[in-house]
Scaffold this motif. Structure first.
Motif, PDB file in Angstrom:
ATOM      1  N   THR A  61       0.808  -1.216   0.000  1.00  0.00           N
ATOM      2  CA  THR A  61       0.000   0.000   0.000  1.00  0.00           C
ATOM      3  C   THR A  61       0.840   1.264   0.000  1.00  0.00           C
ATOM      4  O   THR A  61       0.340   2.350  -0.288  1.00  0.00           O
ATOM      5  CB  THR A  61      -0.906   0.044   1.247  1.00  0.00           C
ATOM      6  N   GLY A  62       2.109   1.143   0.368  1.00  0.00           N
ATOM      7  CA  GLY A  62       2.956   2.319   0.493  1.00  0.00           C
ATOM      8  C   GLY A  62       3.055   2.846   1.904  1.00  0.00           C
ATOM      9  O   GLY A  62       3.774   3.815   2.174  1.00  0.00           O
ATOM     10  N   GLY A  63       2.345   2.185   2.837  1.00  0.00           N
ATOM     11  CA  GLY A  63       2.396   2.594   4.232  1.00  0.00           C
ATOM     12  C   GLY A  63       2.352   1.400   5.160  1.00  0.00           C
ATOM     13  O   GLY A  63       1.800   0.348   4.803  1.00  0.00           O
ATOM     14  N   VAL A  64       2.946   1.531   6.348  1.00  0.00           N
ATOM     15  CA  VAL A  64       2.871   0.482   7.367  1.00  0.00           C
ATOM     16  C   VAL A  64       2.585   1.112   8.721  1.00  0.00           C
ATOM     17  O   VAL A  64       2.968   2.251   8.991  1.00  0.00           O
ATOM     18  CB  VAL A  64       4.160  -0.373   7.443  1.00  0.00           C
ATOM     19  N   ARG A  65       1.913   0.341   9.580  1.00  0.00           N
ATOM     20  CA  ARG A  65       1.518   0.807  10.900  1.00  0.00           C
ATOM     21  C   ARG A  65       1.750  -0.313  11.925  1.00  0.00           C
ATOM     22  O   ARG A  65       1.960  -1.462  11.566  1.00  0.00           O
ATOM     23  CB  ARG A  65       0.026   1.182  10.892  1.00  0.00           C
ATOM     24  N   THR A  83       1.326  -3.783  10.052  1.00  0.00           N
ATOM     25  CA  THR A  83       0.115  -3.674   9.248  1.00  0.00           C
ATOM     26  C   THR A  83       0.469  -2.998   7.928  1.00  0.00           C
ATOM     27  O   THR A  83       1.104  -1.943   7.919  1.00  0.00           O
ATOM     28  CB  THR A  83      -0.941  -2.830   9.980  1.00  0.00           C
ATOM     29  N   ASP A  84       0.074  -3.598   6.821  1.00  0.00           N
ATOM     30  CA  ASP A  84       0.300  -3.033   5.487  1.00  0.00           C
ATOM     31  C   ASP A  84      -0.906  -2.163   5.155  1.00  0.00           C
ATOM     32  O   ASP A  84      -1.930  -2.647   4.688  1.00  0.00           O
ATOM     33  CB  ASP A  84       0.454  -4.173   4.473  1.00  0.00           C
ATOM     34  N   MET A  85      -0.801  -0.854   5.419  1.00  0.00           N
ATOM     35  CA  MET A  85      -2.006  -0.027   5.342  1.00  0.00           C
ATOM     36  C   MET A  85      -1.689   1.459   5.210  1.00  0.00           C
ATOM     37  O   MET A  85      -0.755   1.974   5.825  1.00  0.00           O
ATOM     38  CB  MET A  85      -2.848  -0.234   6.606  1.00  0.00           C
ATOM     39  N   VAL A  86      -2.503   2.135   4.410  1.00  0.00           N
ATOM     40  CA  VAL A  86      -2.552   3.591   4.340  1.00  0.00           C
ATOM     41  C   VAL A  86      -3.965   3.982   4.730  1.00  0.00           C
ATOM     42  O   VAL A  86      -4.915   3.693   4.004  1.00  0.00           O
ATOM     43  CB  VAL A  86      -2.211   4.095   2.921  1.00  0.00           C
ATOM     44  N   CYS A  87      -4.128   4.634   5.871  1.00  0.00           N
ATOM     45  CA  CYS A  87      -5.485   4.839   6.401  1.00  0.00           C
ATOM     46  C   CYS A  87      -6.295   5.831   5.583  1.00  0.00           C
ATOM     47  O   CYS A  87      -7.527   5.833   5.649  1.00  0.00           O
ATOM     48  CB  CYS A  87      -5.441   5.246   7.874  1.00  0.00           C
ATOM     49  N   SER A  88      -5.618   6.664   4.785  1.00  0.00           N
ATOM     50  CA  SER A  88      -6.371   7.606   3.955  1.00  0.00           C
ATOM     51  C   SER A  88      -7.211   6.890   2.894  1.00  0.00           C
ATOM     52  O   SER A  88      -8.150   7.464   2.340  1.00  0.00           O
ATOM     53  CB  SER A  88      -5.414   8.588   3.272  1.00  0.00           C
ATOM     54  N   LEU A  89      -6.895   5.619   2.647  1.00  0.00           N
ATOM     55  CA  LEU A  89      -7.685   4.814   1.712  1.00  0.00           C
ATOM     56  C   LEU A  89      -8.929   4.237   2.375  1.00  0.00           C
ATOM     57  O   LEU A  89      -9.774   3.622   1.708  1.00  0.00           O
ATOM     58  CB  LEU A  89      -6.832   3.672   1.148  1.00  0.00           C
ATOM     59  N   GLY A  90      -9.042   4.423   3.707  1.00  0.00           N
ATOM     60  CA  GLY A  90     -10.209   3.929   4.434  1.00  0.00           C
ATOM     61  C   GLY A  90      -9.831   2.862   5.440  1.00  0.00           C
ATOM     62  O   GLY A  90      -8.862   2.115   5.247  1.00  0.00           O
ATOM     63  N   ASN A 124     -14.907 -11.623   1.552  1.00  0.00           N
ATOM     64  CA  ASN A 124     -15.505 -10.464   2.217  1.00  0.00           C
ATOM     65  C   ASN A 124     -14.623  -9.885   3.319  1.00  0.00           C
ATOM     66  O   ASN A 124     -15.088  -9.159   4.198  1.00  0.00           O
ATOM     67  CB  ASN A 124     -16.889 -10.820   2.787  1.00  0.00           C
ATOM     68  N   LEU A 125     -13.319 -10.190   3.276  1.00  0.00           N
ATOM     69  CA  LEU A 125     -12.372  -9.644   4.244  1.00  0.00           C
ATOM     70  C   LEU A 125     -12.229  -8.139   4.027  1.00  0.00           C
ATOM     71  O   LEU A 125     -12.020  -7.678   2.903  1.00  0.00           O
ATOM     72  CB  LEU A 125     -11.009 -10.324   4.079  1.00  0.00           C
ATOM     73  N   LEU A 126     -12.340  -7.379   5.100  1.00  0.00           N
ATOM     74  CA  LEU A 126     -12.271  -5.927   5.010  1.00  0.00           C
ATOM     75  C   LEU A 126     -10.954  -5.351   5.520  1.00  0.00           C
ATOM     76  O   LEU A 126     -10.486  -4.339   5.012  1.00  0.00           O
ATOM     77  CB  LEU A 126     -13.430  -5.290   5.797  1.00  0.00           C
ATOM     78  N   ARG A 127     -10.372  -5.975   6.548  1.00  0.00           N
ATOM     79  CA  ARG A 127      -9.147  -5.399   7.099  1.00  0.00           C
ATOM     80  C   ARG A 127      -8.335  -6.424   7.875  1.00  0.00           C
ATOM     81  O   ARG A 127      -8.871  -7.358   8.461  1.00  0.00           O
ATOM     82  CB  ARG A 127      -9.456  -4.197   7.981  1.00  0.00           C
ATOM     83  N   VAL A 128      -7.024  -6.193   7.881  1.00  0.00           N
ATOM     84  CA  VAL A 128      -6.044  -7.026   8.576  1.00  0.00           C
ATOM     85  C   VAL A 128      -5.214  -6.078   9.432  1.00  0.00           C
ATOM     86  O   VAL A 128      -4.466  -5.261   8.910  1.00  0.00           O
ATOM     87  CB  VAL A 128      -5.145  -7.773   7.564  1.00  0.00           C
ATOM     88  N   TRP A 129      -5.348  -6.175  10.753  1.00  0.00           N
ATOM     89  CA  TRP A 129      -4.776  -5.147  11.625  1.00  0.00           C
ATOM     90  C   TRP A 129      -3.806  -5.707  12.670  1.00  0.00           C
ATOM     91  O   TRP A 129      -4.009  -6.789  13.228  1.00  0.00           O
ATOM     92  CB  TRP A 129      -5.903  -4.424  12.370  1.00  0.00           C
ATOM     93  N   ALA A 130      -2.794  -4.904  12.952  1.00  0.00           N
ATOM     94  CA  ALA A 130      -1.903  -5.021  14.113  1.00  0.00           C
ATOM     95  C   ALA A 130      -1.364  -6.429  14.386  1.00  0.00           C
ATOM     96  O   ALA A 130      -1.612  -7.002  15.445  1.00  0.00           O
ATOM     97  CB  ALA A 130      -2.615  -4.486  15.355  1.00  0.00           C
ATOM     98  N   PRO A 131      -0.597  -6.994  13.467  1.00  0.00           N
ATOM     99  CA  PRO A 131      -0.003  -8.314  13.735  1.00  0.00           C
ATOM    100  C   PRO A 131       1.081  -8.248  14.805  1.00  0.00           C
ATOM    101  O   PRO A 131       1.755  -7.223  14.975  1.00  0.00           O
ATOM    102  CB  PRO A 131       0.590  -8.704  12.381  1.00  0.00           C
ATOM    103  N   GLN A 132       1.234  -9.332  15.538  1.00  0.00           N
ATOM    104  CA  GLN A 132       2.336  -9.502  16.479  1.00  0.00           C
ATOM    105  C   GLN A 132       2.851 -10.922  16.339  1.00  0.00           C
ATOM    106  O   GLN A 132       2.177 -11.789  15.779  1.00  0.00           O
ATOM    107  CB  GLN A 132       1.901  -9.221  17.918  1.00  0.00           C
ATOM    108  N   SER A 133       4.067 -11.172  16.849  1.00  0.00           N
ATOM    109  CA  SER A 133       4.635 -12.504  16.764  1.00  0.00           C
ATOM    110  C   SER A 133       5.147 -12.937  18.126  1.00  0.00           C
ATOM    111  O   SER A 133       5.489 -12.111  18.977  1.00  0.00           O
ATOM    112  CB  SER A 133       5.778 -12.553  15.729  1.00  0.00           C
TER     113      SER A 133
END
Length: 317
Positions: A61-65, A83-90, A124-133
């Motif tokens: 996405t160009g962003g990570v969190r 997290t592979d995410m740019v929040c401006s995309l929603g 129908n997956l909408l989001r994948v958030w905050a992974p940990q190991s």
């Protein structure tokens, strides 16, 4: 969190702390940043509070969190998941996480895992958030755990084992935690091991949101909510619980992102049950968002300082 396999043996080696975090919701802030501390209370940003890894090099996405950093069971390999995410995309726009690996904390390899395309049944997956190991000593593997939301269902915390190279997931994700209220959204899981028990801190979304704790004798299931009380020590909205053990053995610090106020809160506990606010003892020359802290050695600290220095232009916390 340190793997129990080596924590006891290597305890005396740790003399400092590395804080991995991101800084905000703008695309340029959705990146991995590092800070150092000698005591676990006073942190200084590395690299002038600029990214230590370019998000465009590691993400789809160009962003990570939400960076989570872990020392491996061998004591010398490091793992980071984001997290592979740019929040401006929603907030319902991301389907992937990034698995990262390093032997020196400076150079990292990265692999994008898109859950929707990798595993069937996630249309129908909408989001994948905050992974940990975390290292599963019984299985001899690294377990990744994170939250996902499908359609109109609440967010649920899932897990899967990483492959040997830490570049992919071995099998389809399974639900890790089943809250008493099945309609309760659960995100931002953070597992701490103590006395052969696994303490899962997580954020309960929706009405009465806050950080709760469930405990199990087994890493991959059986978690029971301890009580109805929240462990966060503020009534402001919070997220991103991160727990680390102090190098002197004097308890743990539980920190979390007070995201509507642009600040972090730090609490201290000796039993993972009672938490006291220690904000007055903590200083940071940067404003972190959801991140984690890992104990490091003096040699590792010097390597990080050589690479990125301590100069920072960030505003004081």
């Amino acid at each position: 969190m340190l793997a129990p396999v080596h924590a006891q043996k290597a305890k005396q080696k740790y003399t400092a702390y590395l804080f991995a975090y991101f800084t905000g919701n703008k695309k340029e802030d959705e990146s991995i940043h590092f800070a150092l501390s000698d005591d676990g209370y006073n942190f200084k940003a590395l690299n002038g509070n600029q990214p230590v890894v370019a998000s465009s090099d590691i993400s789809s996405t160009g962003g990570v969190r939400d960076p989570h950093i872990l020392r491996g069971a061998d004591g010398k390999t490091f793992y980071m998941v984001v997290t592979d995410m740019v929040c401006s995309l929603g907030w319902n726009s991301n389907r992937a996480m990034v698995l990262m690996k390093s032997t020196d904390l400076v150079n990292w390899t990265a692999s994008v895992i898109n859950i929707q395309t990798r595993f069937p049944g996630n249309e129908n997956l909408l989001r994948v958030w905050a992974p940990q190991s975390i290292y599963d000593a019984k299985a001899g593997k690294y377990m990744i755990y994170w939250s996902m939301k499908h359609g109109n269902d609440p967010d649920k915390i899932y897990y899967a084992y990483a492959n040997k190279d830490f570049t992919d997931l071995e099998a389809e994700p399974k639900q890790l935690y089943f809250p008493p209220n099945a309609n309760s959204s659960c995100i931002d899981g953070d597992i701490v091991v103590n006395n052969s028990e696994f303490h899962l801190f997580y954020k309960n979304e929706g009405q009465g949101a806050g950080i709760r704790k469930a405990v199990s004798k087994e890493l991959t299931g059986g978690y029971q909510l301890q009580d109805s009380a929240y462990v966060n020590q503020t009534k402001d909205p919070v997220e991103g619980a991160g727990t680390f053990k102090l190098n002197d053995g004097e308890g743990w610090i539980l920190m979390y992102d007070v995201y509507t106020k642009g600040k972090y809160q730090f609490t201290k506990t000796n039993d993972l049950q009672h938490f006291s606010v220690i904000d007055h003892e903590v200083t940071m020359d940067f404003h972190p968002r959801h991140g984690t802290v890992m104990p490091i050695t003096d040699k590792e600290k010097k390597r990080l300082l050589k690479q990125w220095g301590t100069v920072t232009t960030a505003a004081a916390h």
